[in-house]
Design a protein around this motif. Structure first.
Motif, PDB file in Angstrom:
ATOM      1  N   ASN A  86       0.857  -1.184   0.000  1.00 34.83           N
ATOM      2  CA  ASN A  86       0.000   0.000   0.000  1.00 34.83           C
ATOM      3  C   ASN A  86       0.897   1.239   0.000  1.00 34.83           C
ATOM      4  N   PRO A  87       0.377   2.384  -0.429  1.00 37.79           N
ATOM      5  CA  PRO A  87       1.221   3.592  -0.454  1.00 37.79           C
ATOM      6  C   PRO A  87       1.434   4.170   0.945  1.00 37.79           C
ATOM      7  N   GLU A  88       2.356   3.553   1.693  1.00 32.51           N
ATOM      8  CA  GLU A  88       2.685   3.993   3.044  1.00 32.51           C
ATOM      9  C   GLU A  88       4.165   3.770   3.301  1.00 32.51           C
ATOM     10  N   ALA A  89       4.657   4.237   4.423  1.00 30.74           N
ATOM     11  CA  ALA A  89       6.089   4.187   4.716  1.00 30.74           C
ATOM     12  C   ALA A  89       6.613   2.755   4.768  1.00 30.74           C
ATOM     13  N   MET A  90       7.871   2.596   4.323  1.00 31.23           N
ATOM     14  CA  MET A  90       8.574   1.316   4.350  1.00 31.23           C
ATOM     15  C   MET A  90       9.741   1.450   5.327  1.00 31.23           C
ATOM     16  N   THR A  91       9.931   0.418   6.170  1.00 29.26           N
ATOM     17  CA  THR A  91      11.006   0.445   7.149  1.00 29.26           C
ATOM     18  C   THR A  91      11.912  -0.771   6.967  1.00 29.26           C
ATOM     19  N   PHE A  92      13.230  -0.509   6.954  1.00 26.01           N
ATOM     20  CA  PHE A  92      14.224  -1.579   7.025  1.00 26.01           C
ATOM     21  C   PHE A  92      14.800  -1.551   8.433  1.00 26.01           C
ATOM     22  N   SER A  93      14.704  -2.682   9.144  1.00 25.59           N
ATOM     23  CA  SER A  93      15.247  -2.806  10.498  1.00 25.59           C
ATOM     24  C   SER A  93      16.428  -3.755  10.461  1.00 25.59           C
ATOM     25  N   GLY A 159       4.240  14.544   0.275  1.00 29.04           N
ATOM     26  CA  GLY A 159       3.249  15.169  -0.590  1.00 29.04           C
ATOM     27  C   GLY A 159       1.852  14.636  -0.379  1.00 29.04           C
ATOM     28  N   GLY A 160       1.705  13.592   0.426  1.00 31.33           N
ATOM     29  CA  GLY A 160       0.382  13.073   0.742  1.00 31.33           C
ATOM     30  C   GLY A 160      -0.323  12.370  -0.396  1.00 31.33           C
ATOM     31  N   SER A 161       0.389  11.987  -1.444  1.00 33.49           N
ATOM     32  CA  SER A 161      -0.258  11.298  -2.569  1.00 33.49           C
ATOM     33  C   SER A 161      -0.626   9.878  -2.174  1.00 33.49           C
ATOM     34  N   SER A 162      -1.795   9.444  -2.567  1.00 37.15           N
ATOM     35  CA  SER A 162      -2.232   8.078  -2.278  1.00 37.15           C
ATOM     36  C   SER A 162      -1.835   7.118  -3.392  1.00 37.15           C
ATOM     37  N   SER A 163      -0.997   7.580  -4.319  1.00 45.61           N
ATOM     38  CA  SER A 163      -0.605   6.712  -5.435  1.00 45.61           C
ATOM     39  C   SER A 163       0.898   6.502  -5.532  1.00 45.61           C
ATOM     40  N   LEU A 164       1.664   6.938  -4.512  1.00 43.52           N
ATOM     41  CA  LEU A 164       3.112   6.762  -4.523  1.00 43.52           C
ATOM     42  C   LEU A 164       3.516   5.680  -3.527  1.00 43.52           C
ATOM     43  N   TYR A 165       4.267   4.695  -4.008  1.00 44.06           N
ATOM     44  CA  TYR A 165       4.713   3.580  -3.183  1.00 44.06           C
ATOM     45  C   TYR A 165       6.218   3.709  -2.948  1.00 44.06           C
ATOM     46  N   PRO A 166       6.678   3.761  -1.687  1.00 42.17           N
ATOM     47  CA  PRO A 166       8.124   3.803  -1.449  1.00 42.17           C
ATOM     48  C   PRO A 166       8.758   2.511  -1.939  1.00 42.17           C
ATOM     49  N   THR A 167       9.877   2.637  -2.638  1.00 44.12           N
ATOM     50  CA  THR A 167      10.505   1.490  -3.289  1.00 44.12           C
ATOM     51  C   THR A 167      12.018   1.565  -3.120  1.00 44.12           C
ATOM     52  N   ALA A 168      12.646   0.396  -3.016  1.00 45.61           N
ATOM     53  CA  ALA A 168      14.110   0.321  -2.949  1.00 45.61           C
ATOM     54  C   ALA A 168      14.595  -0.629  -4.032  1.00 45.61           C
ATOM     55  N   ASP A 169      15.626  -0.209  -4.762  1.00 38.74           N
ATOM     56  CA  ASP A 169      16.236  -1.043  -5.792  1.00 38.74           C
ATOM     57  C   ASP A 169      17.481  -1.736  -5.255  1.00 38.74           C
ATOM     58  N   SER A 170      18.020  -1.236  -4.158  1.00 36.58           N
ATOM     59  CA  SER A 170      19.173  -1.863  -3.516  1.00 36.58           C
ATOM     60  C   SER A 170      19.251  -1.355  -2.086  1.00 36.58           C
ATOM     61  N   LEU A 171      19.948  -2.099  -1.252  1.00 37.35           N
ATOM     62  CA  LEU A 171      20.175  -1.708   0.126  1.00 37.35           C
ATOM     63  C   LEU A 171      21.604  -2.065   0.476  1.00 37.35           C
ATOM     64  N   SER A 172      22.382  -1.097   0.940  1.00 39.41           N
ATOM     65  CA  SER A 172      23.761  -1.335   1.353  1.00 39.41           C
ATOM     66  C   SER A 172      23.895  -1.013   2.832  1.00 39.41           C
ATOM     67  N   ILE A 173      24.642  -1.839   3.557  1.00 43.00           N
ATOM     68  CA  ILE A 173      24.942  -1.523   4.945  1.00 43.00           C
ATOM     69  C   ILE A 173      26.445  -1.583   5.141  1.00 43.00           C
ATOM     70  N   ALA A 174      26.928  -0.734   6.042  1.00 46.05           N
ATOM     71  CA  ALA A 174      28.346  -0.685   6.395  1.00 46.05           C
ATOM     72  C   ALA A 174      28.456  -1.052   7.868  1.00 46.05           C
ATOM     73  N   VAL A 175      29.166  -2.148   8.141  1.00 44.18           N
ATOM     74  CA  VAL A 175      29.264  -2.668   9.502  1.00 44.18           C
ATOM     75  C   VAL A 175      30.695  -2.543  10.002  1.00 44.18           C
ATOM     76  N   VAL A 176      30.841  -1.918  11.160  1.00 45.71           N
ATOM     77  CA  VAL A 176      32.141  -1.819  11.825  1.00 45.71           C
ATOM     78  C   VAL A 176      32.185  -2.903  12.891  1.00 45.71           C
ATOM     79  N   PRO A 177      33.162  -3.816  12.835  1.00 44.14           N
ATOM     80  CA  PRO A 177      33.223  -4.884  13.838  1.00 44.14           C
ATOM     81  C   PRO A 177      33.388  -4.329  15.248  1.00 44.14           C
ATOM     82  N   ALA A 178      32.856  -5.067  16.218  1.00 44.14           N
ATOM     83  CA  ALA A 178      33.023  -4.688  17.624  1.00 44.14           C
ATOM     84  C   ALA A 178      34.501  -4.710  17.973  1.00 44.14           C
ATOM     85  N   PRO A 179      34.949  -3.903  18.949  1.00 45.01           N
ATOM     86  CA  PRO A 179      36.381  -3.861  19.309  1.00 45.01           C
ATOM     87  C   PRO A 179      36.968  -5.238  19.613  1.00 45.01           C
TER      88      PRO A 179
END
Length: 198
Positions: A86-93, A159-179
């Protein structure tokens, strides 16, 4: 083409709070990766090619970090794109620790997964945010936290549009190892160098 790095310092939490989040934002994936590596992080990227159809959530493993994509009305994936049902916020956890950087190609699509130029609002778990115009499905948006680790990133069109869907084409994460992990890697490296000399 000129590449920008912007330092964004936004208040985190309530107005009464004196703490502030500090985040560096990027509009170039190569620069994001180079900066992350220079700061001791390993960068991993998910292209969503193995995900398809509807789901209440989608999950995966990225560089040893568990991620979950979710939205109030569920998720939909198709042709390497991760979007909402649905056209609502998308969350990556992100599960685990050490995520200092997050980036990707975040934009809006219509109901048929066609790119739509729009303004997106991206919020990180520490309360910092970014608002920007997205004019291409290949446009990169990334962040590096100078403070706390990043546990989530939320993407939504403005913008409050009911026709826009948040989309991701890629996701990158940068992880720093624990000490402790860094010390263990240094010890292993030192031991392997000694064996070669013997």
């Amino acid at each position: 083409m000129r590449t920008q790095i912007a330092l964004v310092s936004l208040a985190a939490g309530s107005i009464a709070s004196a703490s502030a989040a500090q985040v560096i934002s990027f509009n170039d994936s190569s620069l994001f990766t180079a900066f992350a590596v220079q700061n001791g992080a390993a960068v991993s990227t998910e292209g969503f090619d193995s995900y398809t159809g509807f789901g209440s959530t989608f999950t995966g493993d990225l560089g040893g970090v568990q991620w979950m994509a979710s939205a109030a009305g569920g998720m939909f994936a198709q042709a390497g794109l991760m979007s909402t049902n649905n056209p609502e916020a998308m969350t990556f956890s992100f599960g685990g620790s050490g995520v200092k950087g997050v980036g990707g190609q975040f934009f809006s699509t219509d109901i048929n997964f066609n790119f739509v130029p729009s303004t997106i609002y991206v919020t990180l778990s520490d309360g910092s945010g970014f608002v920007g115009a997205v004019t291409s499905g290949t446009q990169f948006t990334g962040f590096w936290s100078l403070g706390t680790n990043i546990s989530s990133i939320r993407v939504q069109p403005l913008g409050g549009s009911s026709s826009l869907y948040p989309t991701a084409d890629s996701l990158s994460i940068a992880v720093v190892p624990a000490p402790g992990a860094v010390a263990l890697l240094a010890l292993v490296g030192s031991a392997s160098r000694r064996r070669r000399r013997a």
